[in-house]
Enzyme design. Structure first.
Site, PDB file in Angstrom:
ATOM      1  N   GLU A   1      -0.491   9.732 -12.582  1.00  0.00           N
ATOM      2  CA  GLU A   1      -1.769   9.600 -11.876  1.00  0.00           C
ATOM      3  C   GLU A   1      -2.109  10.866 -11.081  1.00  0.00           C
ATOM      4  OE1 GLU A   1      -1.689   5.848  -9.736  1.00  0.00           O
ATOM      5  OE2 GLU A   1      -2.382   4.847 -11.540  1.00  0.00           O
TER       6      GLU A   1
ATOM      7  N   GLU B   1      -1.209   1.265 -17.601  1.00  0.00           N
ATOM      8  CA  GLU B   1      -0.806   0.224 -16.655  1.00  0.00           C
ATOM      9  C   GLU B   1      -1.928  -0.808 -16.586  1.00  0.00           C
ATOM     10  OE1 GLU B   1       0.201   1.929 -12.845  1.00  0.00           O
ATOM     11  OE2 GLU B   1       1.304   3.579 -13.767  1.00  0.00           O
TER      12      GLU B   1
HETATM   13  C1  GAL Z   1      -0.323   2.816 -10.067  1.00  0.00           C
HETATM   14  C2  GAL Z   1       0.884   3.723 -10.171  1.00  0.00           C
HETATM   15  C3  GAL Z   1       2.174   2.932 -10.307  1.00  0.00           C
HETATM   16  C4  GAL Z   1       2.223   1.837  -9.311  1.00  0.00           C
HETATM   17  C5  GAL Z   1       1.004   0.969  -9.494  1.00  0.00           C
HETATM   18  C6  GAL Z   1       0.969  -0.208  -8.545  1.00  0.00           C
HETATM   19  O1  GAL Z   1      -1.394   3.441  -9.446  1.00  0.00           O
HETATM   20  O2  GAL Z   1       0.786   4.579 -11.256  1.00  0.00           O
HETATM   21  O3  GAL Z   1       3.273   3.796 -10.126  1.00  0.00           O
HETATM   22  O4  GAL Z   1       2.266   2.377  -8.035  1.00  0.00           O
HETATM   23  O5  GAL Z   1      -0.153   1.726  -9.265  1.00  0.00           O
HETATM   24  O6  GAL Z   1       0.790   0.220  -7.223  1.00  0.00           O
END
Ligand code: GAL
Length: 681
Positions: A151, A316
Site C-alpha cells: 500500500e 485484500e
Molecule cells: C490494509 C493493509 C493490511 C492490513 C489491512 C487491515 O490496508 O494492507 O496490511 O493492515 O489494511 O487493516
C-alpha cells in the site's frame, strides 16, 4: 497475466502470515485453504527480519521451509518485498531513514510505513533486500508473482525528512533549471518569498496558520508522487531481472499523492486493490440518511482501479470485522455480504479476489482484525461462504478477461486532483460534484469510467465515450484543451463545470477572461462569479422546462462566438444570467455549466444528454441495486447487485443464463437481501 489473471477463470486467494503462526499449523492451513477453493496466498510483505535478522546477515530457511510446504500442497504464492516495515536494527542505526512530521519530529519504530523514500541509506538497503528476496525466491515454482512493498502512500503520504528536502531541491533544479524560473512559477514576489539560493528551499515546514505557498505545495505533491514511483520502480527493475516468464509484478492500492497511472505504466503489470466496504457500517461513521451510498461507494474506488487496469486483482477483500483503528466497530460481514462485495469487485473487472486475511490476528496493532477464520480457527460461516463463492466462480469462468462497459466518462487529472486538495475551498466544489455524479450515475444504473488526462493523452482514448464530464478543470493547458477539442470535433459531448480554466500548471490564476483556455471550445464568457452565500437561499436553474438547484458556486455565463445559452439562473441577483452554454464544434458539442453538480442536476444532465440507464430495456431494478455489464466479444455478462438487506423485485426483460445455476432466467424475480444476479445475456 500470470496465473491469477489468465483470462480463463476467476481465482480466489487469501493473505497469509507464516511468521504469525507456529510451523506446525502451516500444512493444515494450506490444505484447508485449498479445500475451500483458495489457490493463491500472498506472503512476506512485513517480514524483512525473517531474512535479514541483523544487518547484512541473510538467511533464507524460514521462507524456504514454508515454500517447500506450499509446493508440496500445490499452493501458489504471491511473494512481497518487505520494505513497508524496516527492521528495528535498521532504524536504530540509521535514523535518517525515518520519515518526520511537518515539525521535523521523527516517526519511530513500532508502527509501519515510517520510512522516507528519499533516504539514500533506505534506498540502498531496500534495493539490497529486494535483490536478496528476488534472487533467492523468484525461481521457486510455487511463486507466480510479486507485490512491491505494501500500500504505497497509505497511512503516510507526506514526507518531511532531511533527505526529502535534499531530493526536493534536485527535483526542482531539474524542473526549473534556474531560481528565476522557480520564483516566477511559485509567485514568490508575494510576501517576499523570493529564493536566492537552492539551499533556502525546503519541503513545506510549519508556518503561521499553515499557509505555505500553494504553488510550492503543488510541486511538493508532484515530488512526493515521483519519490514514491521511483522507489517502486527501483524495486520493480530488480525483481524483473529474476522474474519467471509468466510471473507478474503488482502492488496494492489506491492511495493519494501518487500518480498511480504512471506507476503502473513504468513498473507494474497490473494494479491490485484493497477493498474494505465494511467501513461504511462503522459505528460513528455510519450514516443511514436516504440515498447514502454506504458499501456501494466502493464501486467508485473500483472504477478508479479499472482506469489503471481494466482487468485487475483484489489483493485484500474484507472478510471479517475490522481491527485496529476502529476495534471491530465495522461489524462482521452479515451472511451474504462477503459474496456481495466479492461480486462487486468482479462486476468491475476483478478476476482475482484474495481475502484479508486467512486467520484472525491474535497480537499486535491488528489484534482485532478478523479474517475468514476467527481466533480458534474452527470452521465457521465465513469459510462456508468462501466455499460457496468458489462454487459460484466455477460457473462464471467464461467472463474472465471481459471488460466493464461504460458510455459515460468522468475526466480527471492529477494536477487538478492535487490542486483541489490543497485549495480547500475549491475542494468543496470538486468533492460535491464527484459525489453527486457518482450518486446520480449509480442510482440511475448508468455505468461510468474514470478517464485520466495528461499532456500526452490522445483523443482516441476518449472517443469510446458518448459523454464526458470534466467537472472542474481548474488547471488547463493548451495540450489538454486540444485533446478535448478533438474529442468534441469527432462527435463527443463534453460537460465542463464551474471554476474551470482559471489556473496554469503552477496553480497560478491566469489573467485571461474566464474560462481561459476553455472559452473558445465552450463558447463561454464568465463576466462574474461568486460562491453561493449561505443566505442566498435556494439558487435555481431552468433548462427548458426542467428546474433544478445550483450548488456551491455560480459562474454567471454569457455566450461568445457560436455559444448558445441553454439554461439560465432563475433566482436572486443571478436571475436571467446564463447557467449553461452549449457550443457545437465539429460533430459534437461542448457544454459549460456554471455551478457544481448535485445529484439532482447530475441526473438532469444524464437525461438530457441521453445516456441515462443504457440497459433499461434489458433489466428493470430499484435504485438500491447496482447494474454493471462486462463484455467480451459478443458476450455480455450482466450483474444486478442488491446492497439492501431486504429482498427486492427486479425484471429481466431478456432471456439469459444465470451463471450461479446454469439455468435460463427471465421475467420478474426476487433478489434476496445482498443477493447478486449474474447473467450471461
Ligand atoms: C490494509 C493493509 C493490511 C492490513 C489491512 C487491515 O490496508 O494492507 O496490511 O493492515 O489494511 O487493516
Amino acid at each position: 497475466m500470470g496465473a491469477i489473471l489468465d483470462g480463463n477463470r476467476l481465482v480466489l486467494g487469501t493473505c497469509y502470515y507464516p511468521e504469525h503462526w507456529p510451523k506446525e499449523i502451516w500444512r493444515e492451513d494450506l490444505e484447508r485453504m485449498l479445500a475451500a477453493g483458495i489457490e493463491v496466498i500472498r506472503i512476506a510483505e512485513f517480514a524483512w527480519s525473517k531474512v535479514e535478522p541483523t544487518e547484512g546477515n541473510f538467511t533464507y530457511s524460514f521462507f524456504d521451509e514454508f515454500l517447500d510446504l506450499a509446493e508440496e500442497a500445490g499452493m501458489k504464492v504471491i511473494f512481497c518485498t518487505p520494505t513497508a516495515t524496516p527492521p528495528a536494527w535498521l532504524t536504530e542505526k540509521y535514523p535518517e531513514v525515518l520519515n518526520a512530521d511537518i515539525n521535523g519530529i521523527l516517526y519511530r519504530h513500532g508502527a509501519r510505513r515510517h520510512y522516507n523514500y528519499n533516504s539514500p541509506v533506505y534506498q540502498e538497503l531496500s534495493a539490497r533486500i529486494t535483490e536478496k528476496f528476488a534472487s533467492h525466491y523468484a525461481s521457486r515454482p510455487c511463486i507466480i508473482g510479486w507485490q512491491i512493498d505494501n500500500e504505497v502512500n497509505c497511512e503516510m503520504n507526506v514526507f518531511y525528512s532531511e533527505s526529502d528536502s535534499k531530493a526536493f531541491r534536485v527535483f526542482l533544479k531539474e524542473k526549473y533549471g534556474t531560481l528565476d524560473a522557480l520564483n516566477e512559477a511559485w509567485g514568490t514576489a508575494f510576501w517576499n518569498q523570493t529564493y536566492t539560493d537552492w539551499e533556502e528551499i525546503h519541503v513545506p515546514r510549519k508556518t503561521y496558520s499553515d499557509s505555505t505557498n500553494p504553488h510550492e505545495v503543488l510541486d511538493y505533491t508532484r515530488f512526493i508522487s515521483n519519490s514514491a514511483r521511483n522507489f517502486v520502480k527501483m524495486q520493480s527493475d530488480i525483481i524483473r531481472k529474476y522474474l519467471k516468464p509468466d510471473d507478474f509484478i503488482t502492488t496494492n492500492g489506491l492511495f493519494g499523492n501518487l500518480d498511480n497511472h504512471q506507476m503502473v505504466k513504468e513498473s507494474l503489470d497490473f494494479m491490485t486493490y484493497d477493498s474494505y466496504p465494511n467501513f461504511a457500517y462503522c459505528l460513528g461513521a455510519y450514516d443511514d440518511k436516504p440515498g447514502n451510498m454506504k458499501d456501494r461507494k466502493w464501486s467508485r474506488n473500483l472504477a478508479e482501479v479499472r482506469s489503471l487496469s481494466p482487468v485487475f486483482g483484489i489483493m485484500e477483500q474484507q472478510s471479517g470485522a475490522n481491527g485496529w483503528n476502529t476495534r471491530m466497530e465495522a461489524p462482521t460481514p452479515r451472511p451474504g455480504q462477503m459474496t456481495l462485495w466479492t461480486m462487486q469487485s468482479v462486476a468491475h473487472g476483478a478476476d482475482y479476489v484474495s481475502y484479508f486475511r486467512w486467520r484472525t490476528c491474535t497480537m499486535g496493532t491488528e489484534i482485532y482484525w478478523h479474517g475468514i477464520l476467527d481466533y480458534s480457527s474452527r470452521d465457521n460461516r465465513r469459510i462456508a461462504e468462501v466455499k460457496d463463492i468458489h462454487a459460484k466462480f466455477q460457473g462464471m469462468k467464461e467472463m474472465a478477461g471481459s471488460i466493464y462497459e461504460a458510455k459515460v466518462g468522468i475526466v480527471k487529472d492529477y494536477d487538478n486532483v492535487w490542486d483541489a486538495q490543497l485549495d480547500v475551498w475549491h475542494g468543496r466544489v470538486e468533492e460535491a460534484s464527484q459525489k453527486a455524479l457518482f450518486k446520480a450515475l449509480q442510482l440511475s444504473h448508468t455505468p461510468f469510467d474514470f478517464v485520466y488526462l495528461n499532456d500526452a493523452s490522445n483523443a482516441e482514448d476518449l472517443k469510446k465515450y458518448q459523454v464526458l464530464f470534466y467537472p472542474h478543470a481548474t488547471i488547463m493547458t493548451k495540450e489538454r484543451e486540444a485533446v478535448l477539442r478533438a474529442y468534441v470535433e469527432a462527435g463527443g459531448t463534453l460537460v465542463i463545470g464551474c471554476r474551470s480554466g482559471y489556473k496554469n500548471m503552477s496553480g497560478r490564476c491566469v489573467m485571461d477572461k474566464l474560462p481561459g483556455l476553455l472559452s473558445d471550445l465552450t463558447g463561454t464568457d464568465i463576466p462574474e462569479y461568486s460562491f453561493i452565500a449561505p443566505d442566498a437561499g435556494k439558487v435555481t436553474v431552468k433548462w427548458d422546462d426542467t428546474e433544478f438547484e445550483a450548488s456551491v458556486f455560480a459562474d454567471l455565463l454569457e455566450p461568445v462566438g457560436d455559444g448558445k445559452q441553454e439554461a439560465a439562473y432563475t433566482s436572486d441577483y443571478y436571475a436571467g444570467s446564463g447557467a449553461l452554454i452549449s457550443n457545437a464544434v465539429g460533430k459534437g458539442k461542448a457544454y459549460y455549466y456554471g455551478s457544481a453538480f448535485n445529484a439532482e442536476s447530475a441526473r438532469v444532465f444524464l437525461e438530457k444528454l441521453n445516456v441515462i440507464n443504457p440497459y433499461g430495456d434489458i433489466v428493470k431494478a430499484p435504485e438500491g441495486c447496482e447494474i454493471a455489464v462486462r463484455a467480451k466479444g459478443e458476450d455480455k455478462f450482466l450483474f444486478v447487485l442488491n446492497y439492501d438487506k431486504n429482498p427486492v423485485q427486479i425484471e429481466l426483460c431478456k432471456k439469459g443464463t444465470d451463471l450461479y445455476t446454469g439455468k435460463e432466467v427471465s421475467g420478474q424475480m426476487e433478489l434476496a437481501g445482498y443477493q447478486v444476479l449474474v447473467v450471461k445475456l
